[in-house]
Scaffold this motif. Structure first.
Motif, PDB file in Angstrom:
ATOM      1  N   THR A   1       0.843  -1.210   0.000  1.00  0.00           N
ATOM      2  CA  THR A   1       0.000   0.000   0.000  1.00  0.00           C
ATOM      3  C   THR A   1       0.865   1.242   0.000  1.00  0.00           C
ATOM      4  OG1 THR A   1      -1.681  -1.207   1.215  1.00  0.00           O
ATOM      5  CG2 THR A   1      -1.844   1.182   1.212  1.00  0.00           C
ATOM      6  N   ARG A   2       1.983   1.221   0.796  1.00  0.00           N
ATOM      7  CA  ARG A   2       2.863   2.395   0.832  1.00  0.00           C
ATOM      8  C   ARG A   2       3.533   2.614  -0.519  1.00  0.00           C
ATOM      9  NH1 ARG A   2       6.513   1.655   5.993  1.00  0.00           N
ATOM     10  NH2 ARG A   2       5.755  -0.448   5.801  1.00  0.00           N
ATOM     11  N   LEU A   3       3.952   1.546  -1.196  1.00  0.00           N
ATOM     12  CA  LEU A   3       4.561   1.693  -2.529  1.00  0.00           C
ATOM     13  C   LEU A   3       3.551   2.244  -3.517  1.00  0.00           C
ATOM     14  CD1 LEU A   3       6.693  -1.574  -2.795  1.00  0.00           C
ATOM     15  CD2 LEU A   3       7.526   0.784  -2.560  1.00  0.00           C
TER      16      LEU A   3
ATOM     17  N   HIS B   1       1.644   6.640  -6.721  1.00  0.00           N
ATOM     18  CA  HIS B   1       0.541   7.514  -7.082  1.00  0.00           C
ATOM     19  C   HIS B   1       0.926   8.978  -6.879  1.00  0.00           C
ATOM     20  CE1 HIS B   1      -3.632   8.624  -7.801  1.00  0.00           C
ATOM     21  NE2 HIS B   1      -3.563   9.417  -6.698  1.00  0.00           N
ATOM     22  N   ALA B   2       1.662   9.261  -5.777  1.00  0.00           N
ATOM     23  CA  ALA B   2       2.092  10.640  -5.517  1.00  0.00           C
ATOM     24  C   ALA B   2       3.060  11.111  -6.608  1.00  0.00           C
ATOM     25  CB  ALA B   2       2.760  10.711  -4.147  1.00  0.00           C
ATOM     26  N   LEU B   3       3.969  10.162  -7.088  1.00  0.00           N
ATOM     27  CA  LEU B   3       4.905  10.532  -8.171  1.00  0.00           C
ATOM     28  C   LEU B   3       4.153  10.828  -9.450  1.00  0.00           C
ATOM     29  CD1 LEU B   3       7.874  10.795  -9.043  1.00  0.00           C
ATOM     30  CD2 LEU B   3       7.837   8.355  -9.626  1.00  0.00           C
TER      31      LEU B   3
ATOM     32  N   ILE C   1     -15.604  13.997 -16.817  1.00  0.00           N
ATOM     33  CA  ILE C   1     -14.833  12.741 -16.862  1.00  0.00           C
ATOM     34  C   ILE C   1     -13.544  12.990 -16.104  1.00  0.00           C
ATOM     35  CG2 ILE C   1     -13.650  11.069 -18.345  1.00  0.00           C
ATOM     36  CD1 ILE C   1     -15.598  11.765 -20.551  1.00  0.00           C
ATOM     37  N   ARG C   2     -13.272  12.126 -15.177  1.00  0.00           N
ATOM     38  CA  ARG C   2     -12.064  12.276 -14.376  1.00  0.00           C
ATOM     39  C   ARG C   2     -10.950  11.442 -14.999  1.00  0.00           C
ATOM     40  NH1 ARG C   2     -12.168  10.572  -8.168  1.00  0.00           N
ATOM     41  NH2 ARG C   2     -12.265   8.531  -9.171  1.00  0.00           N
ATOM     42  N   LEU C   3      -9.827  12.144 -15.279  1.00  0.00           N
ATOM     43  CA  LEU C   3      -8.649  11.478 -15.841  1.00  0.00           C
ATOM     44  C   LEU C   3      -7.638  11.282 -14.729  1.00  0.00           C
ATOM     45  CD1 LEU C   3      -8.213  13.435 -19.208  1.00  0.00           C
ATOM     46  CD2 LEU C   3      -9.324  11.221 -18.840  1.00  0.00           C
ATOM     47  N   ARG C   4      -7.545  10.057 -14.274  1.00  0.00           N
ATOM     48  CA  ARG C   4      -6.623   9.736 -13.198  1.00  0.00           C
ATOM     49  C   ARG C   4      -5.182   9.735 -13.730  1.00  0.00           C
ATOM     50  NH1 ARG C   4      -8.657   4.357 -10.575  1.00  0.00           N
ATOM     51  NH2 ARG C   4      -6.967   4.949  -9.120  1.00  0.00           N
ATOM     52  N   PRO C   5      -4.191   9.875 -12.854  1.00  0.00           N
ATOM     53  CA  PRO C   5      -2.789   9.858 -13.316  1.00  0.00           C
ATOM     54  C   PRO C   5      -2.427   8.576 -14.059  1.00  0.00           C
ATOM     55  CG  PRO C   5      -2.926  10.718 -11.087  1.00  0.00           C
ATOM     56  CD  PRO C   5      -4.311  10.246 -11.427  1.00  0.00           C
TER      57      PRO C   5
END
Length: 440
Positions: A3-5, A10-12, A33-37
């Protein structure tokens, strides 16, 4: 741990591909529409791959186009080179043919001159023998006359002694005997002088004839040298031509000799002696030259029966050689058993050697095909013709017009496909064309 990785990854991604929203507004409602990273990363990766593939494909196509252009230019240059070489070979062939004809004419003229000189030598030998016989007769007569003169002198001395010892002999009888002896001696002396003069004249004539015979022999030797050089110049190129074509000259000449072995042979050796003596040096040289003439004639007959010529005489392009090549229909690699000459539709095609037409008609792949059977197990093929001008079983000679160039059968354009087969196995026709460049 996982989960931490995931949170760090996700933060990067958020840092480089922040979450975006695309709003879709209508008259009554607004949606987004949401465009996730992660979605943006996938889309970016796909677009990058598509762009990279486009760049690489464009570069490959460009390089292939450039390479094809260079290959076509190289092919055109090779075709021009082959065409220039064929034209040069044709010019050299015509020049060598003229030189061979000129040498043959010089040889015939020299042979006639040798015949005339042979007759003159025989006449000179006969005259020399007659002079030798005359000289022997003159010398014998001179010896007999000298013996008679000595006998007369002895008789005169005896008469003089008898005159001195016999005083009772009448003076008139002595005077008559002395006058008779004096006349006889005078006649003998005159005959002696005449015989000596005749002998000297005969010796002078003999010296002149010997000088004339010497000059004749020198001239005869010069003619022999010229003939020997002419034979060497004529025979050597023909021998070289057959050897370059890979044809065994001994077997070829023997086969031709069997086919042309009429009664008496091609040439009969000369004989300059009529007394059954051993052959002289001139006779041996003459017979050697005649043997070389026989060999030359056999070579010429064999050359007429072997395909030492080009099947086309007009300006054509050499488009394909003998060996493995890219098939113009399928693009695959396959063996090409002949030469291709491209030219205008209807270009005249000629037989390259004497022979008998074995096939004249349609054959799958070859279109309108002419097959000629020659001597020594050689066969020539002329394919893709637009028109055939001979029939099966017809006898043809080198240079006969047998067909017109076309594009029948398995062909991409108007051209002649020319093959040579020896004992049913294909060989490179260019070997025969190049072998004949210094002869025909």
């Amino acid at each position: 741990m996982r989960t931490r990785l995931a949170i760090k990854f996700h933060a990067l991604l958020e840092r480089h591909f922040p979450e975006r929203r695309v709003f879709l507004k209508s008259d009554t409602d607004t949606r987004f529409i949401r465009l996730r990273p992660e979605t943006q990363l996938i889309a970016f990766t796909g677009v990058s791959l598509a762009v990279a593939w486009s760049i690489i494909a464009t570069a490959i196509l460009l390089m292939d186009s450039i390479g094809s252009g260079n290959f076509r230019e190289q092919a055109k240059r090779d075709q021009r080179t082959y065409q220039e070489r064929l034209n040069q070979i044709s010019i050299e062939r015509d020049t060598r043919e003229e030189e061979a004809l000129a040498a043959h004419e010089r040889f015939n003229a020299a042979l006639v001159q040798i015949s005339v000189m042979q007759s003159e030598l025989l006449e000179s030998e006969t005259r020399r023998r007659e002079l030798e016989t005359g000289i022997e007769v003159i010398q014998t007569t001179l010896r007999d006359t000298m013996k008679e003169r000595e006998t007369a002198r002895t008789a005169l001395a005896a008469l003089q002694a008898e005159e001195e010892g016999s005083a009772h002999v009448a003076p008139a009888e002595l005077l008559a005997s002395a006058g008779f002896m004096t006349d006889a001696l005078a006649r003998t002396a005159a005959e002696r002088d005449q015989i000596l003069a005749d002998a000297q004249d005969a010796l002078n004539q003999r010296d002149g004839l010997e000088l004339e015979i010497k000059l004749m022999r020198e001239k005869n030797d010069q003619i022999f040298r010229q003939l020997e050089e002419a034979m060497a110049i004529s025979v050597e190129p023909l021998d070289k031509m057959f050897r370059q074509a890979g044809m065994p000259t001994d077997r070829i000449l023997e086969e031709v000799r069997r086919g042309y072995s009429g009664q008496g042979g091609p040439l009969t050796p000369l004989s300059l002696s009529t007394r059954g003596e051993e052959p002289s040096a001139d006779e041996l040289r003459t017979n050697q030259i005649l043997n070389q003439m026989d060999t030359l004639n056999l070579y010429r007959i064999a050359a007429q029966q072997a395909p030492f010529a080009s099947p086309v005489r007009a300006a054509v392009r050499f488009t394909s050689g003998y060996g493995y090549r890219r098939d113009p229909k399928t693009g695959g690699r396959r063996m090409h058993n002949g030469l291709d000459f491209a030219g205008p539709h209807g270009t005249d095609i000629f037989a390259t050697a004497d022979g008998v037409v074995k096939h004249a008609g349609w054959q799958s792949g070859f279109g309108r095909l002419v097959v000629i059977q020659h001597a020594f197990g050689i066969e020539t093929r002329y394919a893709h013709n637009s028109r055939i001008r001979v029939k099966a079983g017809q006898r043809v000679s080198r240079g006969d017009h047998i067909a017109d160039m076309g594009s029948t059968g398995r062909s991409t354009g108007t051209h002649l496909h020319y093959e040579i087969r020896v004992n049913k196995r294909p060989v490179n026709p260019m070997t025969y064309i190049k072998a004949a460049r210094n002869v025909f």
